[in-house]
Scaffold this motif. Structure first.
Motif, mmCIF file in Angstrom:
data_model
loop_
_atom_site.group_PDB
_atom_site.id
_atom_site.type_symbol
_atom_site.label_atom_id
_atom_site.label_comp_id
_atom_site.label_asym_id
_atom_site.label_seq_id
_atom_site.Cartn_x
_atom_site.Cartn_y
_atom_site.Cartn_z
ATOM 1 N N MET A 161 75.339 -16.352 -2.298
ATOM 2 C CA MET A 161 73.902 -16.115 -2.368
ATOM 3 C C MET A 161 73.139 -17.384 -2.033
ATOM 4 S SD MET A 161 73.546 -13.471 -5.524
ATOM 5 C CE MET A 161 74.772 -14.269 -6.503
ATOM 6 N N ASP A 162 72.168 -17.191 -1.166
ATOM 7 C CA ASP A 162 71.398 -18.311 -0.635
ATOM 8 C C ASP A 162 70.728 -19.111 -1.760
ATOM 9 O OD1 ASP A 162 70.195 -19.858 1.355
ATOM 10 O OD2 ASP A 162 68.381 -18.628 1.313
ATOM 11 N N VAL A 219 72.104 -20.508 -4.209
ATOM 12 C CA VAL A 219 72.760 -20.338 -5.511
ATOM 13 C C VAL A 219 74.258 -20.678 -5.446
ATOM 14 C CG1 VAL A 219 73.263 -18.735 -7.397
ATOM 15 C CG2 VAL A 219 71.122 -18.484 -6.111
ATOM 16 N N PHE A 233 74.912 -17.718 2.652
ATOM 17 C CA PHE A 233 74.912 -17.329 4.065
ATOM 18 C C PHE A 233 74.343 -18.472 4.911
ATOM 19 C CE2 PHE A 233 70.637 -14.840 4.764
ATOM 20 C CZ PHE A 233 69.937 -15.884 4.208
ATOM 21 N N GLN A 271 80.128 -16.747 4.607
ATOM 22 C CA GLN A 271 79.185 -15.738 5.114
ATOM 23 C C GLN A 271 78.218 -16.356 6.126
ATOM 24 O OE1 GLN A 271 75.777 -13.850 3.121
ATOM 25 N NE2 GLN A 271 76.996 -11.978 3.062
ATOM 26 N N ASN A 287 76.460 -11.203 7.490
ATOM 27 C CA ASN A 287 75.369 -10.644 6.691
ATOM 28 C C ASN A 287 74.506 -9.733 7.554
ATOM 29 O OD1 ASN A 287 72.540 -10.477 5.681
ATOM 30 N ND2 ASN A 287 73.433 -11.546 3.950
ATOM 31 N N LYS A 314 78.373 -7.347 5.169
ATOM 32 C CA LYS A 314 77.640 -6.878 3.985
ATOM 33 C C LYS A 314 76.287 -6.362 4.454
ATOM 34 C CE LYS A 314 76.082 -8.331 -0.576
ATOM 35 N NZ LYS A 314 74.702 -8.791 -0.410
ATOM 36 N N HIS A 322 75.094 -2.825 -0.391
ATOM 37 C CA HIS A 322 74.096 -2.927 -1.459
ATOM 38 C C HIS A 322 73.254 -1.639 -1.389
ATOM 39 C CE1 HIS A 322 70.296 -5.221 -3.046
ATOM 40 N NE2 HIS A 322 70.691 -4.278 -3.861
ATOM 41 N N TYR A 377 64.268 -5.956 -3.672
ATOM 42 C CA TYR A 377 65.067 -5.900 -4.905
ATOM 43 C C TYR A 377 64.425 -4.981 -5.934
ATOM 44 C CZ TYR A 377 67.682 -9.619 -2.803
ATOM 45 O OH TYR A 377 68.463 -10.334 -1.940
ATOM 46 N N ASN A 382 77.670 -2.552 -4.346
ATOM 47 C CA ASN A 382 76.872 -3.658 -4.890
ATOM 48 C C ASN A 382 75.489 -3.174 -5.314
ATOM 49 O OD1 ASN A 382 74.883 -6.162 -3.383
ATOM 50 N ND2 ASN A 382 75.924 -6.457 -5.319
ATOM 51 N N GLY A 383 75.064 -3.691 -6.454
ATOM 52 C CA GLY A 383 73.691 -3.434 -6.905
ATOM 53 C C GLY A 383 73.607 -3.096 -8.374
ATOM 54 N N ASP A 384 72.997 -4.008 -9.135
ATOM 55 C CA ASP A 384 72.629 -3.778 -10.542
ATOM 56 C C ASP A 384 73.815 -3.680 -11.485
ATOM 57 O OD1 ASP A 384 70.071 -3.609 -9.456
ATOM 58 O OD2 ASP A 384 70.132 -1.424 -9.322
ATOM 59 N N ILE A 402 79.183 -8.556 -7.786
ATOM 60 C CA ILE A 402 78.160 -8.827 -8.801
ATOM 61 C C ILE A 402 77.379 -10.058 -8.353
ATOM 62 C CG2 ILE A 402 77.752 -9.513 -11.202
ATOM 63 C CD1 ILE A 402 80.168 -7.892 -12.025
ATOM 64 N N GLY A 403 76.072 -9.921 -8.290
ATOM 65 C CA GLY A 403 75.220 -11.025 -7.839
ATOM 66 C C GLY A 403 74.419 -11.618 -8.973
ATOM 67 N N ARG A 404 73.223 -11.070 -9.178
ATOM 68 C CA ARG A 404 72.272 -11.705 -10.104
ATOM 69 C C ARG A 404 72.784 -11.806 -11.530
ATOM 70 N NH1 ARG A 404 67.546 -7.836 -8.471
ATOM 71 N NH2 ARG A 404 69.392 -6.507 -8.360
HETATM 72 C C1 LIG Z 1 68.533 -15.555 -4.760
HETATM 73 C C2 LIG Z 1 69.359 -14.550 -3.994
HETATM 74 C C3 LIG Z 1 70.033 -14.966 -2.868
HETATM 75 C C4 LIG Z 1 70.815 -14.057 -2.150
HETATM 76 N N1 LIG Z 1 71.486 -14.488 -1.055
HETATM 77 C C5 LIG Z 1 72.340 -13.652 -0.426
HETATM 78 C C6 LIG Z 1 73.146 -14.110 0.647
HETATM 79 O O1 LIG Z 1 73.083 -15.281 1.063
HETATM 80 N N2 LIG Z 1 73.979 -13.210 1.222
HETATM 81 C C7 LIG Z 1 74.096 -11.905 0.783
HETATM 82 O O2 LIG Z 1 74.899 -11.150 1.312
HETATM 83 N N3 LIG Z 1 73.332 -11.452 -0.214
HETATM 84 C C8 LIG Z 1 72.466 -12.297 -0.832
HETATM 85 N N4 LIG Z 1 71.724 -11.829 -1.868
HETATM 86 C C9 LIG Z 1 71.853 -10.414 -2.291
HETATM 87 C C10 LIG Z 1 72.947 -10.270 -3.346
HETATM 88 O O3 LIG Z 1 74.184 -10.669 -2.821
HETATM 89 C C11 LIG Z 1 73.082 -8.832 -3.835
HETATM 90 O O4 LIG Z 1 73.337 -8.011 -2.734
HETATM 91 C C12 LIG Z 1 71.835 -8.327 -4.535
HETATM 92 O O5 LIG Z 1 71.311 -9.302 -5.413
HETATM 93 C C13 LIG Z 1 72.141 -7.047 -5.321
HETATM 94 O O6 LIG Z 1 73.229 -7.227 -6.179
HETATM 95 P P1 LIG Z 1 73.026 -7.572 -7.755
HETATM 96 O O7 LIG Z 1 72.197 -6.467 -8.348
HETATM 97 O O8 LIG Z 1 74.411 -7.639 -8.317
HETATM 98 O O9 LIG Z 1 72.302 -8.878 -7.815
HETATM 99 C C14 LIG Z 1 70.908 -12.708 -2.584
HETATM 100 C C15 LIG Z 1 70.214 -12.298 -3.713
HETATM 101 C C16 LIG Z 1 69.450 -13.198 -4.426
HETATM 102 C C17 LIG Z 1 68.707 -12.729 -5.651
#
Ligand SMILES: Cc1cc2nc3c(=O)[nH]c(=O)nc-3n(C[C@H](O)[C@H](O)[C@H](O)COP(=O)(O)O)c2cc1C
Length: 336
Positions: free
Chosen positions: A1-2, A4, A26, A55, A82, A162, A190, A198, A224-226, A247-249
């Motif tokens: 995640m960008d 992060v 990415f 990525q 991506n 993705k 996602h 989002y 992916n998502g939530d 899992i992202g956030r």
């Molecule tokens: C701050 C931030 C940066 C993100 N950067 C990327 C990224 O670089 N590449 C990517 O595929 N998704 C990126 N995402 C999307 C997440 O990978 C993910 O698809 C999205 O947050 C939904 O999943 P979650 O509900 O588990 O967070 C980013 C999301 C956030 C909030």
């Protein structure tokens, strides 16, 4: 995640949560092909982070090929494209989720990336790639600080992408017709459209549809998502038949999100936050002209989320410029 998932973040997540797979932030293929050497920082990783996927994003197919060669050379276990980023600065150039509107271009991008992976297996190295940044090319491995030792050039390097379920509206079936007709081995989906950014909730029914139509192709589908924890991830696998869950956030300030039920954390979250600060300082030392620690402050905000007095503590943490100052705040509030 960008912004992060840099090296320090991934080290913490792997050490305290043990996710099966991690991705780099990415990185723009256009930037890499135009001498933006500073982008190479995204590809800094350690052996302990394997399997690790690099990525990349962009909209110019021919840039993906040399970058794929380079990523193989750097020893990544996979290359992920991506096609899901909703940020205006990305999709208005036709990259990220913008590619949902140009599916044939998306296919060509996959073809070129695959070609780069095959080129590498056939002996090509980034210095042999015509038109690739000459400064990056000097010796690509010296451009990344902490790279593990070179890997077996014959090992398999995965290719995945993705994406999202649509641009304005969910169009999973239509979009997947194109994606399933490419050589990617895995597709992470996602369950939101670009338009949703989002907001709202991820549409897991659409992800289930993707699983169904992908079945005859043998391609892996990651949902992916939530998803908020390991148990929920297992539930998604059971309900929608996905091969895995990203899992992202929910991992922000919380590597424990990846722990299996019954697995105990091996340190407190505040000890982990301090370790993260130190790793960050090692990778991004402050200089006289530049305070790099500000990047760490958002992570600190995440680490203390939900605790008593969080807003007072956050205010103080956001003034910290190094690990020692963070430790002093934690001690003041008796967090360590
Ligand atoms: C701050 C931030 C940066 C993100 N950067 C990327 C990224 O670089 N590449 C990517 O595929 N998704 C990126 N995402 C999307 C997440 O990978 C993910 O698809 C999205 O947050 C939904 O999943 P979650 O509900 O588990 O967070 C980013 C999301 C956030 C909030």
């Amino acid at each position: 995640m960008d912004g992060v998932t840099d090296r320090a973040y991934r080290t913490i997540q792997k050490k305290y949560g043990h996710p099966d797979l991690v991705y780099t932030e990415f990185t723009s293929v256009e930037g890499l092909c135009h001498n933006a050497i500073k982008l190479m920082r995204a590809f800094d990783y350690d052996e302990e982070q394997r399997p690790i996927i690099a990525q990349i994003f962009g909209s110019t197919p021919e840039n993906f090929r040399p970058v794929a060669v380079m990523l193989c050379e750097l020893g990544f276990d996979g290359v992920d494209i991506n096609m899901g980023c909703p940020a205006k600065k990305v999709h208005r150039h036709g990259s990220g989720a913008g590619l949902i509107c140009t599916p044939e271009l998306a296919q060509e991008i996959v073809r070129q990336t695959k070609q780069g992976i095959d080129d590498y297996r056939n002996g090509m190295r980034s210095k042999d790639c015509p038109d690739f940044s000459s400064r990056i090319l000097k010796d690509v491995r010296t451009r990344v600080k902490n790279l593990p030792k070179p890997v077996d050039p014959n090992r398999h390097v995965g290719l995945s992408l993705k994406t999202r379920v649509g641009y304005n509206e969910p169009i999973t079936r239509e979009w997947f017709k194109y994606l399933l007709d490419t050589e990617v081995e895995a597709i992470a989906l996602h369950g939101r459209t670009l338009k949703q950014q989002y907001t709202g909730m991820a549409n897991w029914e659409e992800i289930g549809t993707a699983v169904e139509i992908a079945k005859p192709t043998g391609k892996l589908i990651l949902g992916n998502g939530d998803v908020m924890n390991h148990a929920q991830a297992l539930e998604k696998v059971k309900t929608y038949g996905v091969d895995g869950v990203l899992i992202g956030r929910a991992s922000f300030g919380n590597p424990f999100v990846f722990l299996k039920e019954g697995e105990k954390p091996s340190a407190t979250i505040f000890e982990i936050a301090l370790e993260h600060c130190q790793l960050h300082e090692n990778d991004w030392p402050n200089t006289e002209e530049h305070n790099s620690f500000y990047i760490m402050r958002k992570h600190l905000g995440w680490y203390i989320k939900g605790i008593a007095d969080a807003s007072d503590i956050r205010r103080e943490l956001f003034l910290c410029n190094n690990t020692a100052e963070v430790r002093a705040v934690f001690q003041k509030y008796k967090l360590i």
